[in-house]
Scaffold this motif. Sequence first.
Motif, PDB file in Angstrom:
ATOM      1  N   LYS A 618      20.938 -32.396  15.714  1.00  0.00           N
ATOM      2  CA  LYS A 618      20.662 -31.042  15.242  1.00  0.00           C
ATOM      3  C   LYS A 618      19.242 -30.625  15.619  1.00  0.00           C
ATOM      4  CE  LYS A 618      24.629 -30.873  13.000  1.00  0.00           C
ATOM      5  NZ  LYS A 618      25.742 -30.033  13.475  1.00  0.00           N
ATOM      6  N   LYS A 619      19.110 -29.405  16.126  1.00  0.00           N
ATOM      7  CA  LYS A 619      17.777 -28.877  16.401  1.00  0.00           C
ATOM      8  C   LYS A 619      17.010 -28.719  15.086  1.00  0.00           C
ATOM      9  CE  LYS A 619      19.054 -26.318  20.572  1.00  0.00           C
ATOM     10  NZ  LYS A 619      18.954 -25.069  21.341  1.00  0.00           N
ATOM     11  N   MET A 620      15.737 -29.058  15.113  1.00  0.00           N
ATOM     12  CA  MET A 620      14.944 -29.092  13.878  1.00  0.00           C
ATOM     13  C   MET A 620      14.113 -27.809  13.744  1.00  0.00           C
ATOM     14  SD  MET A 620      13.909 -33.138  13.883  1.00  0.00           S
ATOM     15  CE  MET A 620      12.956 -32.998  12.376  1.00  0.00           C
ATOM     16  N   ARG A 626       7.861 -24.929   9.556  1.00  0.00           N
ATOM     17  CA  ARG A 626       6.915 -25.360   8.529  1.00  0.00           C
ATOM     18  C   ARG A 626       5.622 -25.909   9.136  1.00  0.00           C
ATOM     19  NH1 ARG A 626       9.853 -29.141   4.277  1.00  0.00           N
ATOM     20  NH2 ARG A 626       7.684 -29.175   3.495  1.00  0.00           N
ATOM     21  N   ILE A 627       5.745 -26.612  10.262  1.00  0.00           N
ATOM     22  CA  ILE A 627       4.551 -27.122  10.939  1.00  0.00           C
ATOM     23  C   ILE A 627       3.696 -25.962  11.443  1.00  0.00           C
ATOM     24  CG2 ILE A 627       3.743 -28.364  12.991  1.00  0.00           C
ATOM     25  CD1 ILE A 627       6.174 -30.239  12.596  1.00  0.00           C
ATOM     26  N   LEU A 628       4.336 -24.965  12.019  1.00  0.00           N
ATOM     27  CA  LEU A 628       3.601 -23.808  12.530  1.00  0.00           C
ATOM     28  C   LEU A 628       2.943 -23.011  11.404  1.00  0.00           C
ATOM     29  CD1 LEU A 628       6.064 -22.578  15.309  1.00  0.00           C
ATOM     30  CD2 LEU A 628       3.889 -23.766  15.631  1.00  0.00           C
ATOM     31  N   GLY A 630       1.619 -24.617   8.851  1.00  0.00           N
ATOM     32  CA  GLY A 630       0.519 -25.425   8.358  1.00  0.00           C
ATOM     33  C   GLY A 630       0.867 -26.727   7.689  1.00  0.00           C
ATOM     34  N   ASP A 631       2.164 -27.031   7.506  1.00  0.00           N
ATOM     35  CA  ASP A 631       2.532 -28.297   6.878  1.00  0.00           C
ATOM     36  C   ASP A 631       2.323 -29.464   7.850  1.00  0.00           C
ATOM     37  OD1 ASP A 631       3.219 -27.135   4.507  1.00  0.00           O
ATOM     38  OD2 ASP A 631       5.371 -27.104   4.888  1.00  0.00           O
ATOM     39  N   ALA A 632       1.999 -30.620   7.297  1.00  0.00           N
ATOM     40  CA  ALA A 632       1.808 -31.820   8.109  1.00  0.00           C
ATOM     41  C   ALA A 632       3.160 -32.350   8.591  1.00  0.00           C
ATOM     42  CB  ALA A 632       1.085 -32.888   7.299  1.00  0.00           C
ATOM     43  N   ILE A 633       3.139 -33.018   9.745  1.00  0.00           N
ATOM     44  CA  ILE A 633       4.375 -33.548  10.327  1.00  0.00           C
ATOM     45  C   ILE A 633       5.071 -34.502   9.373  1.00  0.00           C
ATOM     46  CG2 ILE A 633       5.285 -35.066  12.134  1.00  0.00           C
ATOM     47  CD1 ILE A 633       3.339 -33.801  14.080  1.00  0.00           C
ATOM     48  N   ASP A 634       4.315 -35.416   8.749  1.00  0.00           N
ATOM     49  CA  ASP A 634       4.949 -36.403   7.877  1.00  0.00           C
ATOM     50  C   ASP A 634       5.485 -35.799   6.589  1.00  0.00           C
ATOM     51  OD1 ASP A 634       2.557 -35.866   6.635  1.00  0.00           O
ATOM     52  OD2 ASP A 634       1.831 -37.927   6.629  1.00  0.00           O
ATOM     53  N   LYS A 635       5.123 -34.559   6.307  1.00  0.00           N
ATOM     54  CA  LYS A 635       5.648 -33.880   5.122  1.00  0.00           C
ATOM     55  C   LYS A 635       6.997 -33.225   5.391  1.00  0.00           C
ATOM     56  CE  LYS A 635       4.396 -30.403   1.620  1.00  0.00           C
ATOM     57  NZ  LYS A 635       3.375 -29.410   1.200  1.00  0.00           N
ATOM     58  N   SER A 647       8.040 -35.344  19.669  1.00  0.00           N
ATOM     59  CA  SER A 647       8.208 -33.958  20.123  1.00  0.00           C
ATOM     60  C   SER A 647       7.597 -32.952  19.157  1.00  0.00           C
ATOM     61  CB  SER A 647       9.696 -33.645  20.318  1.00  0.00           C
ATOM     62  OG  SER A 647      10.396 -33.779  19.085  1.00  0.00           O
ATOM     63  N   LEU A 648       7.329 -33.367  17.925  1.00  0.00           N
ATOM     64  CA  LEU A 648       6.746 -32.453  16.942  1.00  0.00           C
ATOM     65  C   LEU A 648       5.242 -32.277  17.121  1.00  0.00           C
ATOM     66  CD1 LEU A 648       8.620 -33.495  13.660  1.00  0.00           C
ATOM     67  CD2 LEU A 648       8.959 -31.421  15.003  1.00  0.00           C
ATOM     68  N   ILE A 649       4.619 -33.189  17.847  1.00  0.00           N
ATOM     69  CA  ILE A 649       3.157 -33.154  17.963  1.00  0.00           C
ATOM     70  C   ILE A 649       2.671 -31.855  18.591  1.00  0.00           C
ATOM     71  CG2 ILE A 649       1.179 -34.264  19.076  1.00  0.00           C
ATOM     72  CD1 ILE A 649       2.669 -36.931  18.797  1.00  0.00           C
ATOM     73  N   VAL A 650       3.395 -31.368  19.597  1.00  0.00           N
ATOM     74  CA  VAL A 650       2.956 -30.153  20.287  1.00  0.00           C
ATOM     75  C   VAL A 650       2.912 -28.953  19.342  1.00  0.00           C
ATOM     76  CG1 VAL A 650       5.280 -29.511  21.078  1.00  0.00           C
ATOM     77  CG2 VAL A 650       3.273 -28.725  22.345  1.00  0.00           C
TER      78      VAL A 650
END
Length: 660
Positions: A618-620, A626-628, A630-635, A647-650
């Motif tokens: 599934k596309k995330m 949420r990352i865009l 301001g939420d952190a990736i691990d959240k 792939s989320l780092i970018v």
Amino acid sequence: MSLNRENNILWEATESFNNGSEMARFIDWLKSEKQLIFNDYESLWQWSVDSNDQFWLSLWEFYEVIYEGVIEQVVTTDSMPGANWFTGTILNYAEHIFRNAADTRPALIYSDEAGEIHEMSWRELKSKVATLQHFLLKEGVQEGDRVAAFLCNTPEATIAMLATVSIGAVWSMCSPDFGTHSVLDRFNQIEPTVLIATTGYSYNGRNYNKSEAVTEIAQQLPSLKHLLLTGQDNTIAPQSFSIPVSVWEEVVNTEHDCVLHFKRVPFSSPLWVLYSSGTTGIPKAITQSHGGILLEHFKFLGLHGNVQPGDRYFWYSTTGWVMWNILQSSMLLGATAVLYEGSVSYPSMSKLWDLAESVQLTTFGVSASYIHSCMKKGISPKETHDLSSLKCIGSTGSVLSLSGAQWIYEHVKKDVWLASVSGGTDICSGFVAGNPMLPVYANALQCKALGCGLYAYDENGIPVMNEQGEMVITKPMPSMPIYFWGEKDGKRYHESYFDTYPGVWRHGDNIIIYENGSVEITGRSDATLNRMGVRIGTSEIYQSVEKNPEIKDSLVVNIELENGGFYMPLFVVLNDKSALTEDLKTKIKKALRSEYSPRHVPDEIIEVKEIPYTLSGKKMEIPVKRILKGDAIDKVSSRDAMKNPDSLIVFQQLHNKDHQ
């Protein structure tokens, strides 16, 4: 807008195909045995929902369910959650698999990237299941105990599942490509007593040794009493464990004189535990029942899938996707289950078409993304393969575009039945299904599944037709989860499906139900692009964007700004040798504007190397949004629940750049 029948039909059944279908046989049976006459599918569907107890009892009788006891109530209530089915009966799922044993056809066919075709007879399958059943009983596994598996899509997984459920124990499995923590997040919830694990697998031409992962998993499962290993990459030292360690080849692949028997259990006894994606928390341990899965798969594979004795049924899947479970159930209908382990594109995109020709598949099931990939690679299977045996191409996992459907009829087989389905792990089946008696329309799935009270609700909870709404189910279905394993109060279960509309299942998809009965899935409702008050389905944008030969993949989100405005970026992955030029951006925007509306046009088009996906494909969209914001990736995500966590780092970098 309603679909025009004449201009949008891609396929219609011939008279012989229609009359020879399981759906037609069921309708004739209802007429002769129940004096019920239905002149069209819509009236049959309405009866199956309005009189759902009569429908499910009729299905029980039609497929001659083997059971003991007396049916006290078909269903105890129409309210959800809390419905109990076929109270007073005991049965066993595996018993219904083996009643189809025949010397004239194999039980399983298996292949992998090496390309060799292996067949397993019913006699051999029964012998191996009986041997493993004997081993599990000897190790003290009882009704209700959990057996966990870390296996590939090979005969070992099928054997282990059937041996487990044959004694009334509960099955649960993770794919070896899952991360260690992801596996432990799942298996620690169910506290298995036995773990059956492979120590290695191959994918895309590369071998992966999983001995270290298996060791860590086994050591961190306190409930474990026995470890059973299979695979050729075994570097595990048995002395590393305080529990016994056995080897599959010694336990199962040796001659034993064991007799297979079946422990019949109450209809609502747990059969297996499946899991949600777990991208933002502990995965839901979705528990489904023996009887519920049995009936649902008779309906979904028999009536809607038209699976019949002697068919060869294939659906590409890893063991971490619900389609693996559905594939096994093809044997309930007397079909041969065809297993494939490996990449769909190694050594070439024609690999699965080679399999289809070699074993004379009747049903060829894949993801929509695979069909789109074949289309973009420019292959034409009808020119290179003999697909004369193929009756049905199944598609699920994501929305199949119109161009993808047209590619099937132009480049695969002009008279093949395209059965796109949409459902989920939650019911281990489809809410929207194929139908061998109905036309296939452009941009739509054929029908609402029988026994599924499927409607589209507007924002006020009112059913709507011919316009986008929230997909809901208003009546209980037998394969709905009996509970989430380990949950005492049912709070998370209730929150997952019934918080929005009390007593009504909200699945999380947006759909359009057309007057002709067909259904269009427009995207996840939690990822809906609500732009200036207009709700846009993400699938509309993907269909338009990804038909461009330069575009390999895409993802879109819409971010609400503090000033009341909106920012809608479109992220694209380019095919080799393509560049994101201004001309390409203009072409994408112009197509979205002309095909849909100005609101579909993104504010910005940004190139990325890959789109983030869950392990189930599934596309995330929501984590990216949420990352865009301001939420952190691990959240917002768990690395072990993703196919490509880096792939989320970018997207984190894009947020940081915008806020420097």
